[in-house]
Each structure stands twice: as structure tokens, then as C-alpha cells.
Design an enzyme around this catalytic site. Structure first.
Site, short mmCIF file in Angstrom:
data_model
loop_
_atom_site.label_atom_id
_atom_site.label_comp_id
_atom_site.label_asym_id
_atom_site.label_seq_id
_atom_site.Cartn_x
_atom_site.Cartn_y
_atom_site.Cartn_z
N HIS A 173 -13.37 114.07 -11.36
CA HIS A 173 -13.91 113.43 -10.15
C HIS A 173 -15.42 113.53 -10.25
O HIS A 173 -16.00 114.60 -10.03
CB HIS A 173 -13.37 114.17 -8.93
CG HIS A 173 -13.93 113.71 -7.61
ND1 HIS A 173 -13.17 113.08 -6.66
CD2 HIS A 173 -15.19 113.79 -7.08
CE1 HIS A 173 -13.92 112.80 -5.61
NE2 HIS A 173 -15.15 113.23 -5.84
N ASP A 300 -5.30 105.91 -6.73
CA ASP A 300 -5.84 106.95 -5.84
C ASP A 300 -5.18 106.86 -4.47
O ASP A 300 -5.82 107.01 -3.42
CB ASP A 300 -7.36 106.84 -5.72
CG ASP A 300 -8.01 108.11 -5.14
OD1 ASP A 300 -7.28 109.11 -4.94
OD2 ASP A 300 -9.23 108.09 -4.89
#
EC number: 3.5.2.3
Length: 422
Positions: A173, A300
Site C-alpha cells: 500500500h 479493493d
């Protein structure tokens, strides 16, 4: 197990064929008593694979469960999802990874592949038991602290070194915590200033990607960049691939379609991390997905209970639903605009994610005799208006609600079992 004859389906390459499904595989010959499905006018594609799904179980079953999340996956044409580690408790040891796998086998309408945490409890201080997770029955190969960035450079180097012997991958991330801290919730531009929201600059993504690709080169290990959202990030990945660095990247459906204009009304449905970007960045990620700089579409999928979204924009939890409309968005932005053909869509949404996640022996296979019967039937001409109340997910934070989009998925088959039918 029901046997099927899928008659007259068109494959991604344009050829037409009959598909015979028997005991979970595609076979050469017709099976007596098979249920016939007329697929005239439909595409048959390998089942979609999502490298980036939040199923919330255990810990937040008020937002999603393995059962409801994989039902949503099946409705979207997915036959495998990789379950992110930021559950409660965090998936940071072998026993917890095996538990996620067990939940998938018990309740799933798609294959559930556990992702292990990089650091214990996602704290960014001490490496999790990656080797033990890899050697467990769950055979974890993808590790991520998604939702948080592994900020410590030495720890990130060690993580890349640890996964190399068993061909693991670190999925990062990319968010520099100094440049885009806890209050960052809107793309840093004119709009963040005008709305009075904390700015999340593009450079906060690209500087982490730049560091990590160099660490991947140093360690000769595999790096995967989660939810890339900026033109600068794309250029770093493009540079790294030109150097032969072992890096892959994903883009979300929402970063392909939605932009900063969506946050004008402070609707927290559109709060996501990384944030929605401007047209310049949307164009960059579309181009990169088309030319292969971005390898895969990762949803996601981030379900949230209403009480977690019902706040001021800055205080609401970030995240959107993604599984059920992912294919629709890629069709709308890439296929129907001529940027991508069907074989390339199969590569980006099925073959490549299965390969990156090391499940290509089960998923993303061509629809030929001998292959596992994981496939989706698609009507490329169907369209409809998205209704969040019709979702299989427990949550309703669907950013496409009220929008007309393709409505392509007619039926999904996982290991020969029909898991969705319209």
C-alpha cells in the site's frame, strides 16, 4: 455435482464452441443427462480473479462475511478472491491463514485465498510469520499490510528477502505517512483546498513505489503495487519494468472511472484510499492498463457498515464496494472505448492475477478440455442501472449506485458448480 452443456458460446478470441462441464472440469465429449445452457450471443471467459478483496471476516461480520463477499464475487464473475489480512484478528500467522482458508471452503461461492500480513498486527514494527504461513496448508504466497504502508525501509527490505526463497510477493500500500498522514482524504489539488479536506498528494504514492522497486531490484524479489492511482506512480512502474525489475501493479475499477468531481457533495461513499484523482491521472492509469504497465485490475472491494460511513467526510472510513461492477467498469472504460480487446481483458482480470498470486494451476486457465471449470458467461450488450439495494454484499457503500453501466454477468461457474445465474 450437476453436469452442463454450454452450447454455442463465443470465446474471447472470437471462436464459437460447446463447453462440456463434468465433475468440475471441462471435458471433450458430451455428458449424458447434462443440463443444457443456450449461450448463443454470450461470451464464455475464464473466471475472474481478484488479487485485492476485503472480506471483513473475522471481526467485522456486520460489514461483510466470507459467504456474502463471495456471493458478490460470483455475481461479478469472479471465481477466486484473495482475502486481505486486515481482519480482526489480523491474518499474521499460519493458524489464522488456515482459518480463512477453512471459511472459504465452508462458506465460499468462489475460491478464497488468504493474504498474510507483512508485519505482526499490521504495526509496521516486526515481521509476521511469513515463512510459516507459506509452509502451512494455506500455502500463502501474497503478503500485505494493505490499509497501511510498510514505512520502514529496512523492514521492507527484510520482507522482500524473506519471501524470495518460496517465490512470495509483497503487495504494498504505497502511501508515505509523512506526506499523506491520517487526515489526508482528498486528492491534493484545487478541490481539496476549496472543500477544506486534507490533501493526499500524488507524490506520496510515487515516492514509496520508487523506493520499493529499488529494494525489489536489490533483493531480486517480487513486488506488487496495490491500487496505483497516479500518473507519477505509473511512470515509476514503467521505468522499473524497463530495467527488468520484478514488479507488477494493479488499478481499481473506481480509479478507472470515478474522479475528484464525485467528492463535491461530501458523499462519504466516495471516500477511498488512495483518493479519487483528477482526469490527468485517470487517463494515465487507463493508458497503463491498456499497454500492460499495469498488469491487473484489483477491486479493493471494501465493504463498510452504515455507521462507519455516516460521519463527516474526513472522519468516515475509506473504501467502496467493487466486486459486482468491476467487469462492467472495465468494459465501459476500456473495451467499449476501443482501448482493450477481450483477450487482453482476460489477461488483466483472470490470467495475470492468477499467475501473480501463484494459483494458475486452478484459475485463469483457457477454456479447453482438461481445465478446471472456472468460467463466466457474459452478455456484452446488456446494460442496466446499478441499484445498491440489489447487492449480495452486506454493505451498501456502492459508488456506482444510480449509474447506467454494462450488466454483463449471466452465469458464473466455480469448479463446475453454478454459483450465480441471472
Amino acid at each position: 455435482m450437476t453436469n452442463y452443456l454450454i452450447s454455442g458460446a463465443r470465446l474471447a478470441d472470437g471462436t464459437t464452441t460447446d463447453l462440456h462441464l463434468h465433475e468440475g472440469r471441462i471435458v471433450d465429449e458430451p455428458v449424458p443427462g447434462a443440463e443444457r445452457i443456450d449461450a448463443d450471443g454470450l461470451l464464455a471467459l475464464p473466471g475472474l480473479v481478484d488479487l485485492h478483496t476485503h472480506l471483513r471476516e473475522p471481526g467485522r461480520e456486520d460489514a461483510e462475511t466470507v459467504r456474502t463477499g463471495t456471493l458478490a464475487a460470483a455475481r461479478g464473475g469472479f471465481t477466486a478472491v484473495f482475502a486481505m489480512a486486515n481482519t480482526d484478528p489480523v491474518t499474521d500467522d499460519a493458524e489464522k491463514a488456515e482459518y480463512i482458508q477453512l471459511l472459504g471452503r465452508r462458506d465460499g461461492s468462489a475460491q478464497v485465498v488468504p493474504i498474510g500480513a507483512v508485519t505482526k498486527n499490521l504495526d509496521g514494527k516486526e515481521l509476521a510469520e511469513m515463512g510459516l504461513m507459506a509452509r502451512s496448508e494455506a500455502a500463502v504466497r501474497v503478503f500485505s499490510d494493505d490499509g497501511r504502508c510498510v514505512m520502514d525501509s529496512l523492514l521492507m527490505r527484510r520482507a522482500l528477502e524473506w519471501v524470495r526463497p518460496f517465490d512470495g510477493v509483497i503487495a504494498q500500500h504505497s502511501q508515505d505517512a509523512g506526506l499523506a498522514g491520517p487526515g489526508a482524504c482528498c486528492h491534493e489539488s484545487e478541490i481539496s483546498g476549496r472543500l477544506g479536506l486534507g490533501g493526499w498528494p500524488a507524490v506520496a504514492e510515487s515516492v514509496i513505489i520508487a523506493r520499493d522497486v529499488q529494494l525489489a531490484e536489490l533483493t531480486r524479489s517480487r513486488l506488487h503495487v496495490c491500487h496505483i492511482s497516479t500518473a507519477e506512480g505509473v511512470e515509476v512502474v514503467r521505468w522499473a519494468k524497463q530495467r527488468g525489475i520484478n514488479v507488477t501493479a494493479e488499478v481499481t475499477p473506481h480509479h478507472l472511472l470515478l474522479g475528484t468531481r464525485e467528492v463535491e457533495g461530501y458523499d462519504t461513499t466516495f471516500k477511498v484510499n488512495p483518493p479519487l484523482r483528477t482526469d490527468e491521472h485517470i487517463e494515465a492509469v487507463r493508458e497503463a492498463l491498456a499497454d500492460g504497465t499495469i498488469d491487473v485490475v484489483g477491486t479493493d472491494h471494501a465493504p463498510h457498515a452504515a455507521q462507519d460511513k455516516d460521519h463527516a467526510f474526513a472522519d468516515a472510513r475509506p473504501g467502496m464496494l467493487g466486486l459486482e461492477q468491476a467487469l462492467a467498469v472495465v468494459m465501459e472504460t476500456m473495451v467499449e472505448t476501443g482501448r482493450m480487446d477481450w483477450p487482453t481483458l482476460v489477461e488483466r482480470m483472470s490470467t495475470a492475477p492468477a499467475r501473480i498470486g501463484r494459483i494458475a494451476d486452478q484459475q485463469g486457465q483457457p477454456l479447453v478440455p482438461g481445465s478446471v471449470a472456472n468460467l463466466v458467461l457474459v452478455d456484452p450488450s446488456a446494460r442496466g442501472t446499478v441499484d445498491r439495494e440489489a447487492s449480495a454484499s452486506m454493505s451498501r457503500n456502492n459508488p456506482y449506485h444510480g449509474r447506467e453501466l454494462p450488466d454483463p454477468v449471466v452465469a458464473t461457474f466455480w469448479q463446475g458448480r453454478r454459483t450465480f445465474q441471472r
